[in-house]
Design a protein around this motif. Structure first.
Motif, PDB file in Angstrom:
ATOM      1  N   UNK A  75       0.835  -1.199   0.000  1.00 53.60           N
ATOM      2  CA  UNK A  75       0.000   0.000   0.000  1.00 53.60           C
ATOM      3  C   UNK A  75       0.871   1.252   0.000  1.00 53.60           C
ATOM      4  N   UNK A  76       0.275   2.368  -0.399  1.00 49.68           N
ATOM      5  CA  UNK A  76       0.984   3.653  -0.328  1.00 49.68           C
ATOM      6  C   UNK A  76       0.092   4.677   0.363  1.00 49.68           C
ATOM      7  N   UNK A  77       0.693   5.739   0.814  1.00 49.31           N
ATOM      8  CA  UNK A  77      -0.073   6.885   1.306  1.00 49.31           C
ATOM      9  C   UNK A  77      -0.425   7.750   0.106  1.00 49.31           C
ATOM     10  N   UNK A  78      -1.716   8.022  -0.070  1.00 46.89           N
ATOM     11  CA  UNK A  78      -2.131   8.877  -1.182  1.00 46.89           C
ATOM     12  C   UNK A  78      -2.385  10.275  -0.612  1.00 46.89           C
ATOM     13  N   UNK A  79      -1.633  11.232  -1.135  1.00 46.48           N
ATOM     14  CA  UNK A  79      -1.685  12.581  -0.568  1.00 46.48           C
ATOM     15  C   UNK A  79      -2.566  13.485  -1.429  1.00 46.48           C
ATOM     16  N   UNK A  80      -3.273  14.415  -0.791  1.00 46.35           N
ATOM     17  CA  UNK A  80      -4.118  15.334  -1.575  1.00 46.35           C
ATOM     18  C   UNK A  80      -3.278  16.387  -2.277  1.00 46.35           C
ATOM     19  N   UNK A  81      -3.821  16.946  -3.354  1.00 49.07           N
ATOM     20  CA  UNK A  81      -3.105  18.012  -4.060  1.00 49.07           C
ATOM     21  C   UNK A  81      -3.277  19.352  -3.346  1.00 49.07           C
ATOM     22  N   UNK A  82      -4.358  19.479  -2.585  1.00 46.69           N
ATOM     23  CA  UNK A  82      -4.639  20.743  -1.890  1.00 46.69           C
ATOM     24  C   UNK A  82      -4.665  20.529  -0.385  1.00 46.69           C
ATOM     25  N   UNK A 138      -1.259  12.070   8.307  1.00 46.82           N
ATOM     26  CA  UNK A 138      -2.156  11.094   8.964  1.00 46.82           C
ATOM     27  C   UNK A 138      -3.483  11.754   9.325  1.00 46.82           C
ATOM     28  N   UNK A 139      -3.398  12.962   9.889  1.00 42.28           N
ATOM     29  CA  UNK A 139      -4.618  13.663  10.289  1.00 42.28           C
ATOM     30  C   UNK A 139      -5.461  14.051   9.085  1.00 42.28           C
ATOM     31  N   UNK A 140      -4.778  14.356   7.992  1.00 41.31           N
ATOM     32  CA  UNK A 140      -5.480  14.839   6.798  1.00 41.31           C
ATOM     33  C   UNK A 140      -6.209  13.718   6.068  1.00 41.31           C
ATOM     34  N   UNK A 141      -5.529  12.586   5.879  1.00 39.43           N
ATOM     35  CA  UNK A 141      -6.130  11.534   5.028  1.00 39.43           C
ATOM     36  C   UNK A 141      -6.651  10.344   5.832  1.00 39.43           C
ATOM     37  N   UNK A 142      -6.280  10.230   7.099  1.00 38.67           N
ATOM     38  CA  UNK A 142      -6.742   9.096   7.905  1.00 38.67           C
ATOM     39  C   UNK A 142      -6.060   7.809   7.491  1.00 38.67           C
ATOM     40  N   UNK A 143      -6.756   6.677   7.732  1.00 39.85           N
ATOM     41  CA  UNK A 143      -6.152   5.385   7.390  1.00 39.85           C
ATOM     42  C   UNK A 143      -6.525   4.999   5.961  1.00 39.85           C
ATOM     43  N   UNK A 183      -3.184  -1.067   3.841  1.00 36.61           N
ATOM     44  CA  UNK A 183      -2.411  -0.160   4.704  1.00 36.61           C
ATOM     45  C   UNK A 183      -0.953  -0.166   4.249  1.00 36.61           C
ATOM     46  N   UNK A 184      -0.321   0.994   4.117  1.00 42.73           N
ATOM     47  CA  UNK A 184       1.106   1.015   3.770  1.00 42.73           C
ATOM     48  C   UNK A 184       1.926   0.352   4.877  1.00 42.73           C
ATOM     49  N   UNK A 185       3.047  -0.289   4.481  1.00 40.37           N
ATOM     50  CA  UNK A 185       3.925  -0.884   5.488  1.00 40.37           C
ATOM     51  C   UNK A 185       5.041   0.086   5.865  1.00 40.37           C
ATOM     52  N   UNK A 186       4.839   1.354   5.530  1.00 42.02           N
ATOM     53  CA  UNK A 186       5.855   2.370   5.820  1.00 42.02           C
ATOM     54  C   UNK A 186       5.165   3.655   6.263  1.00 42.02           C
ATOM     55  N   UNK A 187       5.970   4.560   6.780  1.00 46.15           N
ATOM     56  CA  UNK A 187       5.465   5.859   7.236  1.00 46.15           C
ATOM     57  C   UNK A 187       5.079   6.726   6.028  1.00 46.15           C
ATOM     58  N   UNK A 188       4.194   7.722   6.216  1.00 45.56           N
ATOM     59  CA  UNK A 188       4.017   8.714   5.153  1.00 45.56           C
ATOM     60  C   UNK A 188       5.374   9.345   4.824  1.00 45.56           C
ATOM     61  N   UNK A 190     -15.200   2.051  -6.960  1.00 48.26           N
ATOM     62  CA  UNK A 190     -14.911   1.951  -8.392  1.00 48.26           C
ATOM     63  C   UNK A 190     -13.513   1.400  -8.663  1.00 48.26           C
ATOM     64  N   UNK A 191     -12.684   1.322  -7.613  1.00 47.37           N
ATOM     65  CA  UNK A 191     -11.344   0.758  -7.764  1.00 47.37           C
ATOM     66  C   UNK A 191     -11.251  -0.470  -6.865  1.00 47.37           C
ATOM     67  N   UNK A 192     -10.835  -1.586  -7.433  1.00 50.47           N
ATOM     68  CA  UNK A 192     -10.718  -2.835  -6.677  1.00 50.47           C
ATOM     69  C   UNK A 192      -9.247  -3.172  -6.522  1.00 50.47           C
ATOM     70  N   UNK A 193      -8.816  -3.339  -5.291  1.00 53.82           N
ATOM     71  CA  UNK A 193      -7.392  -3.583  -5.056  1.00 53.82           C
ATOM     72  C   UNK A 193      -7.061  -5.061  -5.183  1.00 53.82           C
TER      73      UNK A 193
END
Ligand SMILES: Cc1cc2nc3c(=O)[nH]c(=O)nc-3n(C[C@H](O)[C@H](O)[C@H](O)COP(=O)(O)OP(=O)(O)OC[C@H]3O[C@@H](n4cnc5c(N)ncnc54)[C@H](O)[C@@H]3O)c2cc1C
Length: 442
Positions: A211-218, A247-252, A260-265, A284-287
């Protein structure tokens, strides 16, 4: 120091090549510049006839306009925060016109061979001509040679790299198809989000080893890269604060149905997307886990399960390549782990008169990286900057790599990472130190 006579060869007229040319022109350094395509812009030239651009039709740059702009050529005020590839290309074309650089570029001319000789380089062009130079500047880009997974078995559908993806209709019609996007980097985020609408792919899978942390553009209405921690804050403090904030912005990630990512943001090159989390959360996206092997249209996965697919799009990154260096010159090519250490990410200690521009995975921007690097190059070529000894370059290079890479997990995609703002601060310190050395030895 008395400046030595110079005649520089610049390979490439993407953004790294053109900003380097501008700097050399400003410093009165003679150069020839070669570009295999028919225009400037490199990767940002959609449908570039050089076949090397990875730009897809819907691509908008992930770097915001004020972070990517060249310091002597501000982007137009009316630009959106995240310009399209078309605006980027227009910007580079306008840059070469503004500073009279176009006439100095030999278009449709590839550098096919660059051979070391005492005091310089012999460069053979696609025209058959060989020219001699004192210095060689490599600005050939590092996002053009697709890294494709080598899956066992055969696939009866269409398998392509994201480099060749143009739109949902090109090079393959996606509507109604079962599609697997492999990877979770930025191209995977964009392409999966684009294809995940219910009227597009029949089923859209994303397959990833982790898994990866997906960060917002804004963030709070501002492009997120505008509100990054300033580089004069100690890195561990800045990193801890940024990780907490993310973490606070995007949650889990599991809240969106993602692994879940196996690493820190920020332990991986950031995957940035406004759409991906919403599409995943909307079902709409299946992992899927990683692909193990292929058999007809059946795709076997590492957890023992399998799915049927018609199209596999591998957004699996790129290899650095320098095809103009002889294969036997092993020190001029990346090693098997895709490592290519350089002093200040520009110079191979002990290899004279060779400079790499823009050769870093720089966060948040590569676009204006060479503009900064060329400050050192121009001073070096005109004698006002002197390099440290080769031993000292090596020592600094190792320490810099440690500082830049320690936050990332070990992977081929993380061998040339830098934090743009910290790098620039360090580069200006190095320029000042080199200017002192030059004065002392004058
Ligand atoms: C899908 C995608 C999204 C990206 N998004 C971002 C982003 O959001 N932000 C960001 O900062 N960066 C992004 N990048 C990275 C991108 O590579 C850089 O922004 C930028 O294009 C680097 O410029 P460059 O001049 O170093 O290389 P390029 O743009 O690749 O230009 C290299 C030029 O050299 C020429 N050339 C190569 N070999 C030769 C030769 N032998 N002889 C003559 N000419 C040669 C090529 O024709 C080309 O014109 C993205 C890359 C991809 C693939």
């Amino acid at each position: 120091m008395t400046p030595r006579p110079t005649k520089v060869c610049i390979i490439g007229a993407g953004c790294s090549g053109i900003t380097t040319a501008k700097r050399l022109q400003d410093y009165g350094v003679a150069y020839d510049q070669f570009e295999l395509s028919d225009d400037v812009g490199g990767n940002w030239y959609f449908r570039n006839p050089n076949g090397r651009s990875a730009v897809y039709e819907s691509l908008h740059i992930d770097t915001s306009k004020t972070r990517l702009q060249l310091e002597d050529f501000p982007v137009p005020d009316e630009w959106p925060d995240f310009p399209s590839h078309r605006l980027m290309h227009d910007y580079f074309r306008a840059y070469v016109e503004e500073f009279g650089l176009r006439g100095g570029i030999e278009f449709g001319t590839a550098v096919e061979r660059a051979v070391r000789r005492d005091g310089g380089w012999d460069v053979t062009l696609s025209t058959g001509e060989t020219r001699s130079y004192t210095d060689l500047v490599v600005a050939n880009g590092h996002h053009w040679s697709p890294r494709l997974p080598d899956y066992p078995g055969t696939f009866d559908g269409v398998l392509l790299h994201s480099h060749d993806y143009v739109s949902p209709f090109e090079p393959v019609e996606i509507r109604g198809k079962r599609v697997i996007v492999v990877g979770m980097g930025n191209s995977a985020m964009d392409i999966a989000s684009e294809l995940a609408s219910p009227w597009m792919a029949q089923t859209l899978y994303v397959s990833a080893r982790r898994g990866v942390w997906v960060l917002p553009k804004y963030r709070n209405g501002q492009p997120a890269d505008k509100v990054m921690a300033p580089p004069d804050i100690p890195k561990d403090v800045a990193l801890a604060a940024s990780r907490e904030l993310i973490r606070n912005l995007v949650g889990k990630m599991s809240d969106y149905g993602l692994p879940e990512p196996d690493h820190e943001p920020l332990s991986a090159h950031p995957s940035v997307s406004a759409d991906f989390l919403t599409k995943a959360g909307s079902g709409d996206i299946h992992m899927l886990p990683a692909i193990e092997r292929l058999d007809g249209l059946t795709v076997h996965l590492t957890d023992g399960s399998s799915v049927e697919a018609d199209v596999i799009i591998c957004a699996t990154g790129y290899d650095m390549k320098f095809p103009f260096f002889d294969d036997a010159e092993t020190d001029l090519h990346p090693d098997d782990d895709h490592r290519y250490p350089l002093f200040k990410r520009m110079i191979k200690p002990g290899v004279d008169h060779l400079f790499f521009m823009g050769l870093a995975q720089s966060s948040p921007t590569i676009v204006n990286l060479a503009e900064q690097q060329s400050k050192l190059l121009a001073r070096l070529l005109t004698g006002s900057y002197e390099l440290p000894s080769v031993e000292e370059q090596q020592r600094i290079m190792v320490a810099d790599e440690q500082a830049h890479l320690e936050q990332y997990y070990a992977a081929k995609r993380h061998t040339i990472q830098i934090d743009f703002a910290r790098y620039c601060l360090d580069l200006s310190d190095e320029i000042a130190a080199g200017e002192e050395r030059a004065k002392a030895s004058a």
